[in-house]
Every structure is written in C-alpha cells, then in structure tokens.
Design an enzyme around this catalytic site. Sequence first.
Site, short mmCIF file in Angstrom:
data_model
loop_
_atom_site.label_atom_id
_atom_site.label_comp_id
_atom_site.label_asym_id
_atom_site.label_seq_id
_atom_site.Cartn_x
_atom_site.Cartn_y
_atom_site.Cartn_z
N LYS A 61 3.36 24.23 10.79
CA LYS A 61 3.23 24.50 9.27
C LYS A 61 3.60 23.26 8.62
O LYS A 61 4.23 22.43 8.40
CB LYS A 61 4.41 25.29 8.99
CG LYS A 61 4.47 25.85 7.35
CD LYS A 61 5.85 26.69 7.30
CE LYS A 61 6.18 26.70 5.63
NZ LYS A 61 7.65 27.25 5.49
N ASP A 66 6.91 23.26 -1.41
CA ASP A 66 6.96 24.70 -1.43
C ASP A 66 7.99 25.17 -2.71
O ASP A 66 9.17 25.09 -2.56
CB ASP A 66 7.63 25.45 -0.25
CG ASP A 66 7.71 26.73 -0.18
OD1 ASP A 66 6.83 27.41 -1.06
OD2 ASP A 66 8.38 27.28 0.46
N LYS A 73 11.17 29.86 -6.32
CA LYS A 73 12.58 29.58 -5.73
C LYS A 73 13.54 29.17 -6.68
O LYS A 73 13.15 28.86 -7.93
CB LYS A 73 12.47 28.30 -4.51
CG LYS A 73 11.75 28.60 -3.28
CD LYS A 73 11.83 27.29 -2.58
CE LYS A 73 11.13 27.66 -1.11
NZ LYS A 73 11.83 28.38 -0.46
N ASP A 84 9.01 20.87 3.90
CA ASP A 84 8.41 22.16 4.32
C ASP A 84 7.22 21.75 5.18
O ASP A 84 6.38 22.71 5.76
CB ASP A 84 8.10 22.97 3.21
CG ASP A 84 8.42 24.48 3.77
OD1 ASP A 84 8.98 24.93 4.74
OD2 ASP A 84 7.80 25.30 3.06
N ASP A 143 6.82 33.63 -1.54
CA ASP A 143 7.53 32.44 -0.87
C ASP A 143 7.67 32.89 0.66
O ASP A 143 8.20 31.99 1.44
CB ASP A 143 8.86 32.45 -1.51
CG ASP A 143 9.64 31.27 -0.90
OD1 ASP A 143 9.25 30.29 -0.67
OD2 ASP A 143 11.00 31.19 -1.06
N GLU A 145 5.13 32.18 2.84
CA GLU A 145 4.10 31.62 2.53
C GLU A 145 3.60 30.93 4.11
O GLU A 145 2.29 31.01 4.49
CB GLU A 145 3.60 30.58 1.62
CG GLU A 145 4.06 29.24 1.80
CD GLU A 145 5.57 29.49 2.17
OE1 GLU A 145 6.09 28.21 2.52
OE2 GLU A 145 6.17 29.97 1.64
N ARG A 147 4.20 31.86 7.25
CA ARG A 147 3.40 32.75 8.26
C ARG A 147 2.08 33.15 7.78
O ARG A 147 1.29 33.25 8.77
CB ARG A 147 4.48 34.09 8.18
CG ARG A 147 4.15 35.01 6.88
CD ARG A 147 5.40 35.80 7.08
NE ARG A 147 6.60 35.24 6.78
CZ ARG A 147 7.92 35.82 6.64
NH1 ARG A 147 7.92 36.96 6.99
NH2 ARG A 147 9.10 35.15 6.64
#
Length: 297
Positions: A61, A66, A73, A84, A143, A145, A147
């Site tokens: 990933k 993020d 968030k 991230d 959020d 995201e 996956r």
Amino acid sequence: RAAALGRKYGLSVEVLDDIALEQQGYGGIIGVGKGSSRKPRLVRLAHTGAKDAKSVALVGKGITFDTGGISIKPAAGMDLMTSDMGGAAAVIATTIAAARLGVGVSVTATVPMAENMPSSTAQRPGDVLTQYGGKTIEVLNTDAEGRLILADAIVRALEDDPDYLIDTATLTGAQMVALGTRTPGVMGTREFRDLVAERSRAVGENGWAMPLPTELRADLSSRVADMANVTAHKYGGMLSAATYLKEFVPAGQAWVHVDIAGPAFNSGGPWGYTPKGGTGVPVRSLIAVIERIAETG
C-alpha cells in the site's frame, strides 16, 4: 524514487501514470487518487530469479499521505499519515534486497501509489467504483482507501500467475487495537500464513497469525454493488479488511496479508535497534520467507 532505485539495482521497471490507469480500468487507484493534484501511479519492479524457480508477488500500500478524503480524519495525529506508504516502501525494499542478495526466486513488486485528499474532485461516500478486474464497490467510507488500491494491484499481480502472493499495508487502526503497535497481524491461506508468521517471529518482527472468519463476508454486502468497502460495525476491523482483499484472491492461491499499521512506524522513542520513525517492518520477514521458498520450493 522507486523507479530510480529499481534501475540502479538491475530490476525491470514499469510505471503506469494516471492516464494509463484510467484507460486500463484501475478504478480503485483512480478513485482514491483523484482528489489530489498529485496524480496516482502503479509501479512494478521485478527481479528475475533462476530458470524454473518459484515466483513471489509482493503488493504494498502506497498512500503517500492519508487525510481520510471526504471522510476526513481528526487533526490530532494526522501528521503521522506520511507513514501510510509503509507497505509500499517495504515491498520495494524487499525486491531490491532480493536482487542484491541474488536469491533464486523471482520477485515482483506491484505498488499502487496515491494521495488521499478531500477536494472538489475527490470520491464521495456512496460512490460506486469498479476495481481492476470488474468487481463493483460501494465506497461507504473514503478513509477505507487502502483496500481499494490494494485490490487493483492484487488482481494485476495475479495476472503473472505467481506461486505465492504477499500483500502488506498500514491498513487498519484495528490492527493496533487487537495487537498493539509492535505486532503485525498475519492473515491468509492457512499453511502459508503460518509460515510467514513463524519466519516473522524468527527474525524479530513478531508477526502473529490471525483468523479470517467466514461470517465477516456478509457484513461487506452492498445494496447497489458487489461489495461495500467497510462493514456497518467496528468489530474485527483488521479481519474485515483482509476479508475484503480475500475476495480478489482465487481459491488455491497461496496468499498472505500482513497488516503493519502500528509496527511500520514508531512514533515514540527508539527501542532495541528500532529507530524513531519508519521501522522497515516487514522487510526482514519478507526476505526470510523468500529465502525459505528458495531453499524448499
């Protein structure tokens, strides 16, 4: 940086830009990245091993920052979201290490990279996107995201018909709730999962095998698409995320998902040989698994 490092160490390098991603149907990567002025990419690095050697596909990933997107968030701690992309960094480093070590196994990293930002062009909660390969997804929470970009990359990685597939990601806060900040969660097909967890512990990265309860799949059902990207509850969030990814892995494929949300980045003081900041987890685990595959096939 990934492409430059790949070329430096003799890897084959392929980079798909946002135009190519759109044309080829990478709906997850495009959906997550379209809110940013910094457009998404898919980077592939490959080390070719010995003739007739086993092959390992790595997926990491790469969310370069993020914010959570429209499902934004809280401000507190958001500065840590530069981390991230820990999974992407790990699989890039592992593939380079495999080349430098001359392992006989063929190793290919498929690395989706995007910045998850809120803007007038960002995807919205309730949007439906189409993942690479054709599954439709109702995006209930922007959020969740990681996956979405991982699923695209997993389907692409599997087009190479690898013997083994490992994906790794700073995927869920639920990983830290379940296992703390120093213990990666390891999920996937039972035999390969147990091997990866055992190798991870042997090299000091502390991976721990976790289940994928079949009943969690029903909680990802959608009224308007093949799946939703989140469940309607908070229970077993790490397992639900892995269950989502499992939907893109065919039966019979040796596969492991490693959630490194806590272990990839140390926001406290140094401990042992672990510095403050990026830790490199799970590079040592991945190399140990690849070397075991090279030994045993």
